[in-house]
Write a protein that holds these residues in place. Structure first.
Motif, PDB file in Angstrom:
ATOM      1  N   LYS A 127       1.027  -1.227  -0.161  1.00 32.05           N
ATOM      2  CA  LYS A 127      -0.100  -0.126   0.063  1.00 32.05           C
ATOM      3  C   LYS A 127       1.040   1.232  -0.003  1.00 32.05           C
ATOM      4  O   LYS A 127       1.822   1.260   0.653  1.00 32.05           O
ATOM      5  N   VAL A 128       0.612   2.130  -0.883  1.00 31.91           N
ATOM      6  CA  VAL A 128       1.300   3.431  -0.942  1.00 31.91           C
ATOM      7  C   VAL A 128       0.409   4.655  -0.541  1.00 31.91           C
ATOM      8  O   VAL A 128      -0.742   4.623  -0.768  1.00 31.91           O
ATOM      9  N   ARG A 129       1.122   5.341   0.415  1.00 34.29           N
ATOM     10  CA  ARG A 129       0.307   6.584   0.777  1.00 34.29           C
ATOM     11  C   ARG A 129       0.880   8.051   0.172  1.00 34.29           C
ATOM     12  O   ARG A 129       2.232   7.970  -0.187  1.00 34.29           O
ATOM     13  N   ARG A 130       0.235   8.820   0.138  1.00 36.99           N
ATOM     14  CA  ARG A 130       0.496  10.031  -0.690  1.00 36.99           C
ATOM     15  C   ARG A 130       1.005  10.973   0.551  1.00 36.99           C
ATOM     16  O   ARG A 130       0.331  10.914   1.436  1.00 36.99           O
ATOM     17  N   ILE A 131       2.214  11.511   0.262  1.00 37.50           N
ATOM     18  CA  ILE A 131       2.704  12.668   1.097  1.00 37.50           C
ATOM     19  C   ILE A 131       2.697  13.811   0.356  1.00 37.50           C
ATOM     20  O   ILE A 131       2.821  14.235  -0.961  1.00 37.50           O
ATOM     21  N   ASN A 132       1.965  15.004   0.914  1.00 37.69           N
ATOM     22  CA  ASN A 132       1.757  16.320   0.458  1.00 37.69           C
ATOM     23  C   ASN A 132       3.224  16.689   0.154  1.00 37.69           C
ATOM     24  O   ASN A 132       4.423  16.686   0.647  1.00 37.69           O
TER      25      ASN A 132
END
Length: 87
Positions: free
Chosen positions: A79-84
């Motif tokens: 799972k990849v999470r978005r970083i601002n």
């Protein structure tokens, strides 16, 4: 006006095109590397376990160590999470 009729691609044609993606991506990355150097930019890349700075004059300098963040096994779902971008 002439109207062009688009014929759908066969599964084999799609597979053949998809098999070319890694080579096309590698070529584009290689070309971008040399374009950046030709424009006078400094380029960072990973060689082995080191982060290396390359310049257009051919000089190379080790900037730091590159450690893998995570080992992934074949078939594992990650799972990849978005970083601002502002963070």
């Amino acid at each position: 006006m002439t109207e062009t009729v688009k014929k759908p691609l066969s599964e084999q044609a799609i597979r053949n095109l998809e098999m070319q993606i890694p080579d096309v991506a590698a070529g584009a990355t290689h070309a971008a590397f040399f374009r950046a150097l030709a424009a006078g930019h400094v380029v960072l890349k990973v060689e082995g376990n080191q982060i290396v700075e390359s310049k257009a004059d051919g000089s190379v300098r080790v900037v730091g160590e590159a450690k893998p963040r995570r080992k992934v096994t074949v078939g594992e779902v990650v799972k990849v999470r978005r970083i601002n971008a502002s963070a």
